[in-house]
Motif scaffolding. Structure first.
Motif, PDB file in Angstrom:
ATOM      1  N   VAL A  32       0.876  -1.179   0.000  1.00  0.00           N
ATOM      2  CA  VAL A  32       0.000   0.000   0.000  1.00  0.00           C
ATOM      3  C   VAL A  32       0.906   1.218   0.000  1.00  0.00           C
ATOM      4  CG1 VAL A  32      -1.745   1.322   1.241  1.00  0.00           C
ATOM      5  CG2 VAL A  32      -1.795  -1.173   1.344  1.00  0.00           C
ATOM      6  N   THR A  33       0.679   2.106  -0.937  1.00  0.00           N
ATOM      7  CA  THR A  33       1.459   3.337  -0.993  1.00  0.00           C
ATOM      8  C   THR A  33       0.642   4.410  -1.698  1.00  0.00           C
ATOM      9  OG1 THR A  33       3.632   4.267  -1.547  1.00  0.00           O
ATOM     10  CG2 THR A  33       2.613   2.843  -3.183  1.00  0.00           C
ATOM     11  N   ASP A  34       1.052   5.645  -1.540  1.00  0.00           N
ATOM     12  CA  ASP A  34       0.376   6.713  -2.268  1.00  0.00           C
ATOM     13  C   ASP A  34       1.020   6.857  -3.639  1.00  0.00           C
ATOM     14  OD1 ASP A  34       2.775   7.682  -1.239  1.00  0.00           O
ATOM     15  OD2 ASP A  34       2.054   9.720  -1.110  1.00  0.00           O
ATOM     16  N   GLY A  35       0.256   7.337  -4.584  1.00  0.00           N
ATOM     17  CA  GLY A  35       0.767   7.526  -5.932  1.00  0.00           C
ATOM     18  C   GLY A  35      -0.243   8.284  -6.757  1.00  0.00           C
ATOM     19  N   LEU A  36       0.064   8.438  -8.015  1.00  0.00           N
ATOM     20  CA  LEU A  36      -0.829   9.144  -8.924  1.00  0.00           C
ATOM     21  C   LEU A  36      -1.633   8.138  -9.729  1.00  0.00           C
ATOM     22  CD1 LEU A  36       1.532  11.963 -10.223  1.00  0.00           C
ATOM     23  CD2 LEU A  36      -0.173  12.075  -8.391  1.00  0.00           C
ATOM     24  N   ARG A  37      -2.941   8.321  -9.708  1.00  0.00           N
ATOM     25  CA  ARG A  37      -3.846   7.451 -10.454  1.00  0.00           C
ATOM     26  C   ARG A  37      -3.474   7.503 -11.926  1.00  0.00           C
ATOM     27  NH1 ARG A  37      -9.155   9.618 -11.291  1.00  0.00           N
ATOM     28  NH2 ARG A  37      -8.453  10.975  -9.623  1.00  0.00           N
ATOM     29  N   GLU A  38      -3.519   6.373 -12.599  1.00  0.00           N
ATOM     30  CA  GLU A  38      -3.206   6.245 -14.017  1.00  0.00           C
ATOM     31  C   GLU A  38      -1.739   6.517 -14.338  1.00  0.00           C
ATOM     32  OE1 GLU A  38      -5.456   4.840 -15.782  1.00  0.00           O
ATOM     33  OE2 GLU A  38      -7.096   5.167 -14.392  1.00  0.00           O
ATOM     34  N   SER A  39      -0.866   6.546 -13.330  1.00  0.00           N
ATOM     35  CA  SER A  39       0.542   6.836 -13.564  1.00  0.00           C
ATOM     36  C   SER A  39       1.350   5.546 -13.666  1.00  0.00           C
ATOM     37  CB  SER A  39       1.098   7.693 -12.422  1.00  0.00           C
ATOM     38  OG  SER A  39       2.499   7.721 -12.452  1.00  0.00           O
ATOM     39  N   LYS A  40       1.941   5.324 -14.820  1.00  0.00           N
ATOM     40  CA  LYS A  40       2.811   4.162 -15.004  1.00  0.00           C
ATOM     41  C   LYS A  40       3.978   4.219 -14.030  1.00  0.00           C
ATOM     42  CE  LYS A  40       5.815   2.022 -18.434  1.00  0.00           C
ATOM     43  NZ  LYS A  40       6.297   2.083 -19.826  1.00  0.00           N
ATOM     44  N   ALA A  41       4.544   5.425 -13.832  1.00  0.00           N
ATOM     45  CA  ALA A  41       5.701   5.574 -12.942  1.00  0.00           C
ATOM     46  C   ALA A  41       5.347   5.192 -11.507  1.00  0.00           C
ATOM     47  CB  ALA A  41       6.220   7.008 -12.994  1.00  0.00           C
ATOM     48  N   SER A  42       4.163   5.555 -11.030  1.00  0.00           N
ATOM     49  CA  SER A  42       3.764   5.204  -9.663  1.00  0.00           C
ATOM     50  C   SER A  42       3.628   3.696  -9.508  1.00  0.00           C
ATOM     51  CB  SER A  42       2.438   5.881  -9.302  1.00  0.00           C
ATOM     52  OG  SER A  42       2.589   7.265  -9.185  1.00  0.00           O
ATOM     53  N   TRP A  43       3.009   3.053 -10.503  1.00  0.00           N
ATOM     54  CA  TRP A  43       2.856   1.600 -10.438  1.00  0.00           C
ATOM     55  C   TRP A  43       4.199   0.887 -10.582  1.00  0.00           C
ATOM     56  CZ3 TRP A  43      -0.943  -0.796  -8.295  1.00  0.00           C
ATOM     57  CH2 TRP A  43      -2.212  -0.217  -8.260  1.00  0.00           C
ATOM     58  N   LEU A  44       5.082   1.407 -11.435  1.00  0.00           N
ATOM     59  CA  LEU A  44       6.410   0.807 -11.554  1.00  0.00           C
ATOM     60  C   LEU A  44       7.153   0.847 -10.219  1.00  0.00           C
ATOM     61  CD1 LEU A  44       7.924   1.919 -14.975  1.00  0.00           C
ATOM     62  CD2 LEU A  44       7.717  -0.401 -14.103  1.00  0.00           C
ATOM     63  N   GLU A  45       7.008   1.944  -9.513  1.00  0.00           N
ATOM     64  CA  GLU A  45       7.680   2.091  -8.223  1.00  0.00           C
ATOM     65  C   GLU A  45       7.204   1.025  -7.233  1.00  0.00           C
ATOM     66  OE1 GLU A  45       8.092   5.383  -4.653  1.00  0.00           O
ATOM     67  OE2 GLU A  45       7.585   6.063  -6.673  1.00  0.00           O
ATOM     68  N   ILE A  46       5.917   0.811  -7.152  1.00  0.00           N
ATOM     69  CA  ILE A  46       5.401  -0.175  -6.195  1.00  0.00           C
ATOM     70  C   ILE A  46       5.761  -1.598  -6.626  1.00  0.00           C
ATOM     71  CG2 ILE A  46       3.075  -0.400  -7.159  1.00  0.00           C
ATOM     72  CD1 ILE A  46       2.001  -0.488  -4.305  1.00  0.00           C
TER      73      ILE A  46
ATOM     74  N   ILE B 279      -5.208  -8.818 -11.795  1.00  0.00           N
ATOM     75  CA  ILE B 279      -6.539  -8.261 -11.994  1.00  0.00           C
ATOM     76  C   ILE B 279      -6.482  -6.814 -11.543  1.00  0.00           C
ATOM     77  CG2 ILE B 279      -8.967  -8.377 -11.325  1.00  0.00           C
ATOM     78  CD1 ILE B 279      -8.474 -11.383 -10.753  1.00  0.00           C
ATOM     79  N   GLY B 280      -6.974  -5.916 -12.354  1.00  0.00           N
ATOM     80  CA  GLY B 280      -6.947  -4.495 -12.021  1.00  0.00           C
ATOM     81  C   GLY B 280      -8.298  -3.850 -12.267  1.00  0.00           C
ATOM     82  N   ASP B 281      -8.414  -2.621 -11.799  1.00  0.00           N
ATOM     83  CA  ASP B 281      -9.675  -1.904 -11.926  1.00  0.00           C
ATOM     84  C   ASP B 281      -9.714  -1.007 -13.155  1.00  0.00           C
ATOM     85  OD1 ASP B 281      -7.960   0.097 -11.264  1.00  0.00           O
ATOM     86  OD2 ASP B 281      -9.089   0.833  -9.564  1.00  0.00           O
ATOM     87  N   GLY B 282      -8.864  -1.242 -14.094  1.00  0.00           N
ATOM     88  CA  GLY B 282      -8.851  -0.441 -15.309  1.00  0.00           C
ATOM     89  C   GLY B 282      -7.801   0.648 -15.313  1.00  0.00           C
ATOM     90  N   ALA B 283      -6.987   0.741 -14.259  1.00  0.00           N
ATOM     91  CA  ALA B 283      -5.930   1.740 -14.201  1.00  0.00           C
ATOM     92  C   ALA B 283      -4.889   1.418 -15.257  1.00  0.00           C
ATOM     93  CB  ALA B 283      -5.300   1.776 -12.809  1.00  0.00           C
ATOM     94  N   MET B 284      -4.859   2.194 -16.314  1.00  0.00           N
ATOM     95  CA  MET B 284      -3.976   1.909 -17.440  1.00  0.00           C
ATOM     96  C   MET B 284      -2.504   1.941 -17.049  1.00  0.00           C
ATOM     97  SD  MET B 284      -6.243   1.080 -19.468  1.00  0.00           S
ATOM     98  CE  MET B 284      -5.233   0.679 -20.872  1.00  0.00           C
ATOM     99  N   GLY B 285      -2.147   2.758 -16.092  1.00  0.00           N
ATOM    100  CA  GLY B 285      -0.759   2.810 -15.633  1.00  0.00           C
ATOM    101  C   GLY B 285      -0.305   1.485 -15.047  1.00  0.00           C
ATOM    102  N   PHE B 286      -1.212   0.795 -14.365  1.00  0.00           N
ATOM    103  CA  PHE B 286      -0.894  -0.513 -13.781  1.00  0.00           C
ATOM    104  C   PHE B 286      -0.531  -1.504 -14.889  1.00  0.00           C
ATOM    105  CE2 PHE B 286      -2.575  -4.787 -12.725  1.00  0.00           C
ATOM    106  CZ  PHE B 286      -1.668  -5.114 -11.740  1.00  0.00           C
ATOM    107  N   TRP B 287      -1.358  -1.555 -15.926  1.00  0.00           N
ATOM    108  CA  TRP B 287      -1.133  -2.522 -17.001  1.00  0.00           C
ATOM    109  C   TRP B 287       0.149  -2.209 -17.755  1.00  0.00           C
ATOM    110  CZ3 TRP B 287      -3.583  -6.588 -15.916  1.00  0.00           C
ATOM    111  CH2 TRP B 287      -4.830  -6.518 -15.303  1.00  0.00           C
ATOM    112  N   ALA B 288       0.435  -0.935 -17.977  1.00  0.00           N
ATOM    113  CA  ALA B 288       1.676  -0.552 -18.663  1.00  0.00           C
ATOM    114  C   ALA B 288       2.890  -0.929 -17.833  1.00  0.00           C
ATOM    115  CB  ALA B 288       1.660   0.949 -18.961  1.00  0.00           C
TER     116      ALA B 288
END
Length: 73
Positions: free
Chosen positions: A29-43, A60-69
Motif C-alpha cells: 500500500v502506498t500513495d501515488g498518482l492514479r493512471e501513472s505508469k511511474a507510480s505503479w512501476l515504483e510499487i 486483476i486491475g480496476d482499469g488503471a492503465m498505468g498498472f497494465w503498462a
C-alpha cells in the motif's frame, strides 16, 4: 478523503495477493498518482526489491492503465 487537495490524481495504490490456500493478503500500500505508469512501476519494483522472485500467475486491475503498462515491464 484519500486524495490530496493539491493534486486530485493522488490516491492509494494497493496490491493484494492470494496464497495457495486462497487467503487474501495485503502485499503493498502506498500513495501515488492514479493512471501513472511511474507510480505503479515504483510499487512493483519495491515488491521485487523486497524479495518477490516470481511474476504473478494472474493480475486483476480496476482499469488503471498505468498498472497494465507497468506490469508489462
Amino acid at each position: 478523503q484519500l486524495r490530496a487537495e493539491d493534486d486530485p490524481r493522488m490516491c492509494l495504490l494497493v496490491i493484494l495477493g492470494v496464497t495457495a490456500e486462497g487467503k487474501k493478503e495485503v502485499v503493498a500500500v502506498t500513495d501515488g498518482l492514479r493512471e501513472s505508469k511511474a507510480s505503479w512501476l515504483e510499487i512493483l519494483r519495491d515488491l521485487r526489491d523486497r524479495g518477490l522472485q516470481e511474476a504473478p500467475l494472474l493480475a486483476i486491475g480496476d482499469g488503471a492503465m498505468g498498472f497494465w503498462a507497468a506490469l508489462d515491464e
